[in-house]
Write a protein that holds these residues in place. Structure first.
Motif, PDB file in Angstrom:
ATOM      1  N   PRO A 139     -13.349  22.446   7.231  1.00  0.00           N
ATOM      2  CA  PRO A 139     -13.486  22.578   5.766  1.00  0.00           C
ATOM      3  C   PRO A 139     -14.913  22.345   5.260  1.00  0.00           C
ATOM      4  N   ALA A 140     -15.619  21.366   5.797  1.00  0.00           N
ATOM      5  CA  ALA A 140     -17.002  21.115   5.367  1.00  0.00           C
ATOM      6  C   ALA A 140     -17.922  22.247   5.818  1.00  0.00           C
ATOM      7  N   SER A 141     -17.729  22.717   7.050  1.00  0.00           N
ATOM      8  CA  SER A 141     -18.542  23.842   7.537  1.00  0.00           C
ATOM      9  C   SER A 141     -18.265  25.083   6.709  1.00  0.00           C
ATOM     10  N   TYR A 142     -17.003  25.309   6.391  1.00  0.00           N
ATOM     11  CA  TYR A 142     -16.600  26.454   5.576  1.00  0.00           C
ATOM     12  C   TYR A 142     -17.327  26.427   4.222  1.00  0.00           C
ATOM     13  N   GLU A 143     -17.329  25.276   3.569  1.00  0.00           N
ATOM     14  CA  GLU A 143     -18.000  25.152   2.263  1.00  0.00           C
ATOM     15  C   GLU A 143     -19.490  25.462   2.381  1.00  0.00           C
ATOM     16  N   LEU A 144     -20.118  24.965   3.425  1.00  0.00           N
ATOM     17  CA  LEU A 144     -21.541  25.231   3.656  1.00  0.00           C
ATOM     18  C   LEU A 144     -21.782  26.717   3.883  1.00  0.00           C
ATOM     19  N   TYR A 145     -20.974  27.343   4.724  1.00  0.00           N
ATOM     20  CA  TYR A 145     -21.132  28.769   5.021  1.00  0.00           C
ATOM     21  C   TYR A 145     -20.888  29.629   3.779  1.00  0.00           C
ATOM     22  N   ILE A 146     -19.939  29.246   2.961  1.00  0.00           N
ATOM     23  CA  ILE A 146     -19.678  29.975   1.703  1.00  0.00           C
ATOM     24  C   ILE A 146     -20.924  29.932   0.820  1.00  0.00           C
ATOM     25  N   LYS A 147     -21.510  28.748   0.683  1.00  0.00           N
ATOM     26  CA  LYS A 147     -22.722  28.597  -0.141  1.00  0.00           C
ATOM     27  C   LYS A 147     -23.874  29.436   0.400  1.00  0.00           C
TER      28      LYS A 147
END
Length: 166
Positions: A139-147
């Motif tokens: 989930p944290a990696s996902y948020e970073l990649y989305i940004k």
């Protein structure tokens, strides 16, 4: 407003339900650290009409923070519910964890449903340790990649699996 802390698990219930049940058994086993808050515990759907089922599933989605897709031999052919669940997860921007029940550690181009192949998701093998790792870290990696505007299929490298004893 409810707290979103659940994992929504989608699968081919006719052929792959045993893998979901195994996940629940991992959670109950005192000898493993595997744990997840199962969105399917939220409500029981007694009315079996498609409309009622999807309304109940929507309630589960509203309480989910991550989407787990168990991919087996027939998953890519399921449109009525599995494809609809994938669409719901993508539309809600839920971090997606695609779990290959055959053990493949990256995106399985033959079995993965087309709708999620090029979407931002982590693709992992079916194992309690790597699934727990993904539930905790993706989930944290996902948020970073989305940004960062990134998309596509991701996977953990062999050193991640080795660090987990796999």
């Amino acid at each position: 407003m409810s707290y979103k802390n659940k994992a929504y698990v989608s699968m081919d219930a006719d052929n792959d339900l045993r893998y979901y049940n195994l996940m629940k058994a991992w959670k109950q086993n005192d000898n493993t650290e595997f744990n997840f808050y199962d969105a399917h515990d939220i409500n029981n759907i007694f009315d079996k009409s498609e409309e009622s089922i999807k309304a109940g599933l929507q309630e589960r989605f509203r309480n989910s923070k991550v989407f787990v897709l168990l991919v087996g031999d027939h998953t890519r052919y399921l449109y009525k519910y599995v494809r609809w669940e994938i669409e719901q997860a993508l539309n809600r921007n839920l971090p997606c964890i695609v779990v290959n029940i055959d053990g493949k550690r990256s995106m399985d181009s033959e079995k993965c449903p087309a709708i999620i192949k090029d979407k931002l998701a982590i693709h992992i093998s079916f194992n309690s340790k790597i699934l727990q790792y993904a539930l905790e870290h993706w989930p944290a990696s996902y948020e970073l990649y989305i940004k960062e505007g990134k998309t596509g299929a991701y996977y953990y490298n062999d050193s991640t699996y080795r660090s987990l004893g796999l």
